[in-house]
Motif scaffolding. Structure first.
Motif, PDB file in Angstrom:
ATOM      1  N   ASP A  13      -2.514  -7.381   1.530  1.00 16.66           N
ATOM      2  CA  ASP A  13      -3.373  -8.191   2.432  1.00 16.66           C
ATOM      3  C   ASP A  13      -3.762  -7.339   3.622  1.00 16.66           C
ATOM      4  O   ASP A  13      -2.940  -6.592   4.137  1.00 16.66           O
ATOM      5  CB  ASP A  13      -2.613  -9.438   2.898  1.00 16.66           C
ATOM      6  CG  ASP A  13      -3.559 -10.503   3.466  1.00 16.66           C
ATOM      7  OD1 ASP A  13      -4.487 -10.163   4.270  1.00 16.66           O
ATOM      8  OD2 ASP A  13      -3.389 -11.695   3.112  1.00 16.66           O
ATOM      9  N   ASP A  14      -5.065  -7.459   4.079  1.00 11.30           N
ATOM     10  CA  ASP A  14      -5.493  -6.637   5.212  1.00 11.30           C
ATOM     11  C   ASP A  14      -5.073  -7.262   6.531  1.00 11.30           C
ATOM     12  O   ASP A  14      -5.147  -6.624   7.564  1.00 11.30           O
ATOM     13  CB  ASP A  14      -7.011  -6.428   5.186  1.00 11.30           C
ATOM     14  CG  ASP A  14      -7.762  -7.733   5.365  1.00 11.30           C
ATOM     15  OD1 ASP A  14      -7.272  -8.784   4.833  1.00 11.30           O
ATOM     16  OD2 ASP A  14      -8.819  -7.749   6.028  1.00 11.30           O
ATOM     17  N   ASP A  15      -4.616  -8.527   6.511  1.00 10.13           N
ATOM     18  CA  ASP A  15      -4.253  -9.203   7.751  1.00 10.13           C
ATOM     19  C   ASP A  15      -2.787  -8.916   8.091  1.00 10.13           C
ATOM     20  O   ASP A  15      -1.882  -9.167   7.298  1.00 10.13           O
ATOM     21  CB  ASP A  15      -4.469 -10.704   7.611  1.00 10.13           C
ATOM     22  CG  ASP A  15      -4.298 -11.408   8.942  1.00 10.13           C
ATOM     23  OD1 ASP A  15      -5.286 -11.462   9.734  1.00 10.13           O
ATOM     24  OD2 ASP A  15      -3.176 -11.905   9.206  1.00 10.13           O
ATOM     25  N   LEU A  56      -1.957 -11.260  -3.880  1.00 12.55           N
ATOM     26  CA  LEU A  56      -3.154 -10.462  -3.580  1.00 12.55           C
ATOM     27  C   LEU A  56      -4.201 -11.270  -2.796  1.00 12.55           C
ATOM     28  O   LEU A  56      -4.612 -12.363  -3.221  1.00 12.55           O
ATOM     29  CB  LEU A  56      -3.757  -9.984  -4.918  1.00 12.55           C
ATOM     30  CG  LEU A  56      -5.018  -9.128  -4.882  1.00 12.55           C
ATOM     31  CD1 LEU A  56      -4.796  -7.853  -4.075  1.00 12.55           C
ATOM     32  CD2 LEU A  56      -5.456  -8.790  -6.300  1.00 12.55           C
ATOM     33  N   ASP A  57      -4.611 -10.706  -1.662  1.00 15.19           N
ATOM     34  CA  ASP A  57      -5.668 -11.349  -0.849  1.00 15.19           C
ATOM     35  C   ASP A  57      -7.001 -11.184  -1.586  1.00 15.19           C
ATOM     36  O   ASP A  57      -7.209 -10.199  -2.284  1.00 15.19           O
ATOM     37  CB  ASP A  57      -5.725 -10.675   0.533  1.00 15.19           C
ATOM     38  CG  ASP A  57      -6.615 -11.439   1.505  1.00 15.19           C
ATOM     39  OD1 ASP A  57      -6.987 -12.607   1.185  1.00 15.19           O
ATOM     40  OD2 ASP A  57      -6.961 -10.878   2.567  1.00 15.19           O
ATOM     41  N   VAL A  58      -7.928 -12.142  -1.412  1.00 11.87           N
ATOM     42  CA  VAL A  58      -9.233 -12.056  -2.097  1.00 11.87           C
ATOM     43  C   VAL A  58     -10.180 -11.133  -1.342  1.00 11.87           C
ATOM     44  O   VAL A  58     -10.688 -10.158  -1.881  1.00 11.87           O
ATOM     45  CB  VAL A  58      -9.864 -13.450  -2.276  1.00 11.87           C
ATOM     46  CG1 VAL A  58     -11.264 -13.332  -2.864  1.00 11.87           C
ATOM     47  CG2 VAL A  58      -8.987 -14.323  -3.161  1.00 11.87           C
ATOM     48  N   ALA A  59     -10.455 -11.489  -0.050  1.00 10.34           N
ATOM     49  CA  ALA A  59     -11.469 -10.753   0.704  1.00 10.34           C
ATOM     50  C   ALA A  59     -10.817  -9.691   1.565  1.00 10.34           C
ATOM     51  O   ALA A  59     -10.048  -9.994   2.447  1.00 10.34           O
ATOM     52  CB  ALA A  59     -12.262 -11.723   1.575  1.00 10.34           C
ATOM     53  N   MET A  60     -11.128  -8.432   1.235  1.00 12.71           N
ATOM     54  CA  MET A  60     -10.586  -7.310   2.029  1.00 12.71           C
ATOM     55  C   MET A  60     -11.670  -6.254   2.163  1.00 12.71           C
ATOM     56  O   MET A  60     -12.521  -6.136   1.277  1.00 12.71           O
ATOM     57  CB  MET A  60      -9.364  -6.687   1.327  1.00 12.71           C
ATOM     58  CG  MET A  60      -8.141  -7.574   1.316  1.00 12.71           C
ATOM     59  SD  MET A  60      -6.766  -6.769   0.487  1.00 12.71           S
ATOM     60  CE  MET A  60      -7.329  -6.724  -1.184  1.00 12.71           C
ATOM     61  N   PRO A  61     -11.629  -5.467   3.225  1.00 14.62           N
ATOM     62  CA  PRO A  61     -12.553  -4.345   3.331  1.00 14.62           C
ATOM     63  C   PRO A  61     -12.254  -3.372   2.200  1.00 14.62           C
ATOM     64  O   PRO A  61     -11.124  -3.269   1.743  1.00 14.62           O
ATOM     65  CB  PRO A  61     -12.226  -3.722   4.691  1.00 14.62           C
ATOM     66  CG  PRO A  61     -11.360  -4.697   5.401  1.00 14.62           C
ATOM     67  CD  PRO A  61     -10.703  -5.540   4.377  1.00 14.62           C
ATOM     68  N   GLY A  65      -9.733  -8.209  -3.766  1.00 19.49           N
ATOM     69  CA  GLY A  65      -8.677  -8.660  -4.674  1.00 19.49           C
ATOM     70  C   GLY A  65      -9.144  -8.692  -6.123  1.00 19.49           C
ATOM     71  O   GLY A  65      -8.503  -8.088  -7.006  1.00 19.49           O
ATOM     72  N   PRO A  66     -10.239  -9.349  -6.418  1.00 20.80           N
ATOM     73  CA  PRO A  66     -10.718  -9.379  -7.808  1.00 20.80           C
ATOM     74  C   PRO A  66     -11.020  -7.985  -8.339  1.00 20.80           C
ATOM     75  O   PRO A  66     -10.850  -7.746  -9.553  1.00 20.80           O
ATOM     76  CB  PRO A  66     -12.003 -10.224  -7.696  1.00 20.80           C
ATOM     77  CG  PRO A  66     -11.749 -11.128  -6.537  1.00 20.80           C
ATOM     78  CD  PRO A  66     -10.964 -10.285  -5.566  1.00 20.80           C
TER      79      PRO A  66
END
Lengths: 127, 728
Positions: A13-15, A56-61, A65-66
Motif C-alpha cells: 500500500d502506498d499510504d 493489495l491496495d488498488v490505486a497506487m502511483p 494493484g490489478p
C-alpha cells in the motif's frame, strides 16, 4: 486457523498509515507480516514466493494493484490476493474477483472482515 | 294679329262710310240676259294647251299664266287669282284672308296684295258658293276703294279642292266698253276647274320640294357624319395604337396598318404582293379556334375578341387579342383589330412566377401572410396561412373562426391585440398558440405592420410563422441542457465526494485498524501496554490527518472571490429581467416592473445579489407553471425603506403554499418542487444575510406569494459583508 500460523502475509500500500497500522494488527492475529510501499518493491523482494496471502491496495502511483495481479498470473505465481481500497467505486470489486482475487475490502473495514478474508485465502492455498 | 288688326280697320271703315247690301251690287242674272258671243274653241284650245304646257314646264308661274289666259280669252281689263290663307302668306284651305298670287292687266301692280276674308267680293262668292257678277263692288267693300282703277264689273268664279273652297278666279271691266256674258261665264267656270287642278299640282310640287330638300339635308348630314367618322377611323388606323387589318374569308389580308405589320414583322411590299395571309400566320393548333370565330362571324356579322397566336416572319410567335366584323354587302370581307399581348403575357408570367415563388417560399418557411382592413373587417389570407390553421383554402376568414382555433389561454392575448390594433395604428408582434382539431398545439409568431390603403383606411399586413418545430426543439434543447447541467452537477458532486471519501478513508482505515490493534494488545495476557500506547499514538496521528484533510477541503471551497461595490439594484433587476425574458415568455408569464426612481445604491456583491433575484424570479416562474385559467403575472418592485434600507419584492400569482411550509421554506434541501434541490432559497438567504439583510415570504391577498428582501445601504455594509464572507 492453526494452518495459517507463521504463514507470511505481505501488505502492499502506498499510504503510510495503512503500512503502519495494518501489519501490526495482522501480527496480533499471529501471522508473519511484511509491508511494501509499492507493487514494484514487492516484486523485487525475495518474499514473493513465500507469501501465502497478499493484501493489495488498488490505486497506487506506478503499478496499480490489478497490474500486479496480472503480472503474478503471467509469472504463474498465483498468490491469493485480498484487495483493500479507499475508493467508493464498487465496480472495481467484480472486476478483480473475476481475475481470481479472494476478496475486495473497502476501507475502512472491520477486523472480522479482514480475518474472514485471510482465512479464505489460506484455505485456497491448502486446497 | 292680322285678324284683330283687320277688325279694327273694319270698324273704323264701317263707322266712317255706310256699306251697300250684297243685292245692290250683284247683277249675276244679267249674264244670261245679255246677248252672248259665239264660242271660239280654237282660241280656247290653244289657251288650254298653253296652260297645260306651262303647268309641266314652269309650275311656279302657272297662276300668272292662268291670269293672262283669262285676260286673253275674256278680253277683260284685269284678271287674277285669290287664294285663302290662314296667316296671310302661305296658301291654306282654311284661311282667314285672301291673297293675290297672280294678277294680269291694269291691276297687275296689286299682285301680292289681298284683303281680309270678308272685306272683298271673294268672301261673299265663297259664302254663296257660286259664280257671281258684281258691279261697283267698292260700294260694299270700302277696303277696296284705294285699289284703282275702280271695277265697273267683276266676274268671280270659286274653285275647290276635295270639296273645300280654296279661292277664286276673276276678271274685271274697268269701263262699260264690254259686258260679261254667258260665254264668259262658261269659260271662267272651265278655267276655275283648271285652277283647282293647278293648285293641287302646285301643292304637290311644293310638298315634293319640301321632301326633296329634307332628303337632301339628311343626306348632307349623313355625308358629314361619314366624313367625320372616316377621319376618326383613319386616325385610329394611322395612330398605330392597335393593329388594324382588312381581310377576306379566303385568307387574304388586303390591307393593314404599320402596327400590325410590325407585330408580325412583314412590310408593305409583302402586303402588296399578297404574301401576308391570316391563314398562313395562324399556327395549326389555333385553326379550330379560327373556325369557331368564322362560324360566329357568318351567323352574326362579328366575332367576339379572343386570344390566339400569330407566326412572325422569322417563325417566332406573338400572342394577340383579335376581334372584328364583316363589312356589310359582300359578306366576305371584313376588318379586325389586333392587339399585341406579348407584354401582358410576359407580365402575367412574371406575376405567376412571383406568386409561385411567394407561395413556395411561404410553404417552405412555414410563413403565412394576411391583410386585415380594420374598418370593413375584411380579412385576406395566403394559402399557407390556411394550411397553418388547417382551414379549407378559400373559406371566408372571420375573427370568430380564428378565435375557435386559438388556445383558450391565449384568447385574452388575442383580444388585447385586436383591441390594440383597432386603437392606435402601430406595428406589433406577438406569440400565441393554436389547438388543432387533433388536439395538438401549434406555436405561432406573428408580426404585423400597418399601412394605409388608397382610400387612407387603416390596413394591417402581417406575417405569421409556424414556430412549432423551433419551439419544440428549443424546449427539447432546454430540457436537455437542464438535464445536462443536473448530470454535470451530480457528476462533479460525485467525483468530489469520491475524492473526499478516498482522502478520508485512508486515515479512517488507519484509525480503525489501530483501534483494533490497540484493543487486542490490551486484551493480551499479559497486556502489551507499550504496544497499545504506541498504537494509540498512531491513532491520534491518523485522526489529525483526517482533520487536516477536512481543513484543506474547506480552504478549497472558501476560495470563492467576493467583491464589494456600489450596486444599483434597479439596474441589477433590469439586467436580470432581460436575461430571464426568454424563459419567462416561454412560460407565458407577463412581467411587470415597478422600480423606484429614488432608489439609493447599496454596497455589496452585485453578482451574488443578482443571483438572489434570479432565484426569486425562477421560483415565481416555477410556481406559476402549473397555473391554468388565470393570468400568470409576475410583479417585481424595488422601493426605498425607512431606516436607510432598500427593499426588493417579487410577487407571483402561482400555486402558493400553506403557512406550515413557510417556516421550512428557507431550510436547505427543503423543496415543494418535484425536480428542485431545495437549496436556492437557502443560498439566497445566506447571501442576503451576508449583506446584513433579511429575506422573507408573505402570502398574497389573492393567489400566490411575495418574496422580499431588504438590505441596509449604510456605509458599514461593506465591512459587514466582507467580514461575513471571511467567516464563511
Amino acid at each position: 486457523m492453526r494452518s495459517g500460523e507463521h504463514s507470511l502475509v505481505s501488505v502492499v500500500d502506498d499510504d503510510e498509515s495503512v503500512r503502519e497500522s495494518l501489519p501490526e494488527l495482522i501480527r496480533q492475529f499471529g501471522f508473519r507480516v511484511l509491508a511494501f510501499s509499492s507493487a514494484e518493491a514487492f516484486l523485487a523482494s525475495a518474499s514473493v514466493g513465500e507469501t501465502r496471502c497478499l493484501l493489495l491496495d488498488v490505486a497506487m502511483p506506478g503499478m496499480s494493484g490489478p497490474d500486479l495481479q496480472r503480472e503474478l498470473i503471467r509469472r504463474h505465481q498465483e498468490i491469493p490476493i485480498v484487495f483493500i481500497t479507499g475508493t467508493t467505486d464498487h465496480t472495481v470489486r467484480p472486476d478483480v474477483l473475476a481475475q481470481g482475487a479472494v476478496e475486495c475490502l473497502f476501507k475502512p473495514f472491520s477486523e472480522t472482515a479482514l480475518l474472514d478474508a485471510l482465512h479464505a485465502a489460506f484455505r485456497m492455498t491448502e486446497a | 294679329m292680322d285678324k284683330s288688326g283687320d277688325i279694327n280697320s273694319d270698324v273704323l271703315l264701317e263707322g266712317s262710310i255706310p256699306t251697300a247690301p250684297l243685292e245692290l251690287i250683284l247683277c249675276t242674272e244679267k249674264l244670261h240676259q245679255r246677248p252672248s258671243r259665239l264660242p271660239d274653241y280654237e282660241t280656247e284650245n290653244r289657251a288650254l294647251v298653253k296652260l297645260v304646257t306651262a303647268l309641266a314646264d314652269s309650275p311656279s308661274t302657272i297662276f300668272q299664266t292662268l291670269a293672262e289666259t283669262i285676260l286673253d280669252i275674256t278680253q277683260c281689263d284685269s284678271a287674277g287669282l285669290s287664294l285663302l290663307t290662314r296667316d296671310g302668306k302661305t296658301p291654306d284651305v282654311c284661311g282667314e284672308r285672301f291673297y293675290w298670287p297672280a294678277i294680269a292687266g291694269s291691276w297687275n301692280p296689286h299682285k301680292g296684295g289681298g284683303t281680309p276674308r270678308n272685306f272683298g267680293p271673294c268672301g261673299d262668292v265663297l259664302d254663296q258658293n257660286r259664280t257671281l257678277l258684281f258691279t261697283h263692288f267698292e260700294r260694299r267693300y270700302p277696303y277696296l276703294l284705294p285699289v284703282i282703277p275702280a271695277a265697273e264689273e267683276c266676274l268671280l268664279v270659286p274653285f275647290y279642292v276635295a270639296g273645300e273652297a280654296v279661292g277664286t278666279i276673276w276678271g274685271i271691266m274697268h269701263s262699260d266698253r264690254r259686258k260679261f256674258d254667258a260665254e264668259d261665264n262658261r269659260i271662267m267656270n272651265s278655267l276655275g276647274k283648271f285652277a283647282s287642278s293647278a293648285y293641287q299640282a302646285l301643292k304637290h310640287i311644293e310638298d315634293l320640294k319640301i321632301q326633296v330638300s329634307e332628303r337632301e339635308k339628311a343626306e348632307a348630314e349623313v355625308r358629314e357624319l361619314a366624313r367625320g367618322l372616316e377621319a376618326k377611323v383613319r386616325r385610329l388606323v394611322e395612330a398605330n395604337v392597335v393593329g388594324i387589318v382588312m381581310w377576306n374569308l379566303e385568307g387574304a389580308i388586303t390591307d393593314a396598318n404599320d402596327a400590325f405589320l410590325r407585330m408580325v414583322q412583314y412590310d408593305r411590299e409583302d402586303l402588296a404582293f399578297g404574301r401576308v395571309r391570316w391563314t398562313d400566320l395562324t399556327p395549326a393548333e389555333w385553326h379550330a379556334r379560327d373556325e369557331h370565330a368564322i362560324a360566329h362571324l357568318k351567323a352574326t356579322g362579328i366575332f367576339q375578341p379572343f386570344e390566339k397566336e400569330y407566326f412572325r416572319k422569322d417563325g417566332s410567335r406573338v400572342p394577340v387579342l383579335l376581334g372584328g366584323a364583316l363589312f356589310e354587302g359582300t359578306g366576305k370581307e371584313g376588318v379586325a383589330f389586333v392587339v399585341d399581348l406579348s407584354e401582358q403575357k410576359r407580365a402575367e408570367r412574371a406575376l405567376r412566377r412571383s406568386e409561385a415563388f411567394l407561395a413556395e417560399g411561404q410553404r417552405l418557411s412555414q410563413i403565412g401572410t394576411f391583410s386585415w382592413h380594420v374598418n370593413t373587417g375584411e380579412i385576406t389570407w395566403s394559402e399557407q396561412l390556411y394550411r397553418i390553421y388547417q382551414f379549407e383554402i378559400g373559406l371566408p376568414v372571420t375573427l370568430e373562426r380564428i378565435r375557435k382555433r386559438v388556445h383558450p389561454e391565449d384568447l385574452s392575448v388575442l383580444e388585447k391585440m385586436i383591441e390594440h390594433a383597432r386603437g392606435d395604428a402601430t406595428d406589433f408582434e406577438w406569440q400565441y398558440r393554436l389547438v388543432m382539431p387533433d388536439g395538438t398545439t401549434k406555436y405561432l409568431h406573428a408580426v404585423a405592420h400597418t399601412v394605409r390603403d388608397q382610400g387612407g383606411q387603416l390596413e394591417y399586413i402581417a406575417t405569421i410563422q409556424d414556430v412549432t418545430a423551433r419551439r419544440l426543439s428549443e424546449e427539447a434543447l432546454d430540457k436537455a441542457r437542464a438535464q445536462l447541467t443536473h448530470v454535470a452537477r451530480v457528476n462533479s458532486l460525485g467525483v468530489l465526494t469520491a475524492s473526499i471519501a478516498h482522502e478520508l478513508n485512508q486515515p479512517l482505515s488507519g484509525i480503525i485498524t489501530n483501534a483494533n490493534t490497540c484493543l487486542r494488545m490490551l486484551a493480551a495476557d499479559p497486556a502489551n501496554v507499550d504496544g497499545a500506547r504506541e498504537t494509540a499514538r498512531r491513532t491520534i496521528r491518523d485522526g489529525n490527518r483526517a482533520a487536516e484533510i477536512l481543513a484543506r477541503l474547506r480552504a478549497l471551497f472558501s476560495k470563492k472571490e467576493s467583491t464589494t461595490e456600489a450596486v444599483d439594484l434597479n439596474e441589477a433587476t433590469r439586467e436580470v429581467i432581460a436575461l430571464s425574458s426568454n424563459e419567462l415568455q416561454r412560460n407565458q408569464i407577463v412581467v411587470q416592473s415597478e422600480l423606484a426612481a429614488d432608489l439609493p445604491t447599496i454596497t455589496g456583491d452585485r453578482i451574488q445579489l443578482q443571483q438572489v433575484i434570479v432565484n426569486l424570479l425562477r421560483n415565481a416562474s416555477e410556481a406559476m407553471v402549473d397555473t391554468h385559467g388565470r393570468p400568470r403575472q409576475l410583479l417585481i418592485r424595488t422601493e426605498r425603506e425607512d431606516g436607510d434600507r432598500v427593499r426588493v419584492g417579487v410577487r407571483d400569482t402561482g400555486v402558493g403554499f400553506d403557512r406550515q411550509s413557510m417556516d421550512k421554506l428557507f431550510d436547505a434541501f427543503y423543496t415543494t418542487k418535484r425536480d428542485g434541490m431545495g437549496i436556492g432559497l437557502s443560498v439566497s438567504r445566506s447571501i442576503v444575510e451576508r449583506h446584513h439583510g433579511r429575506l422573507w415570504a408573505e402570502l398574497n391577498d389573492g393567489p400566490g406569494v411575495t418574496f422580499l428582501f431588504s438590505i441596509p445601504r449604510g456605509s458599514d455594509a461593506k465591512t459587514h459583508a466582507a467580514s461575513a464572507m471571511r467567516q464563511s
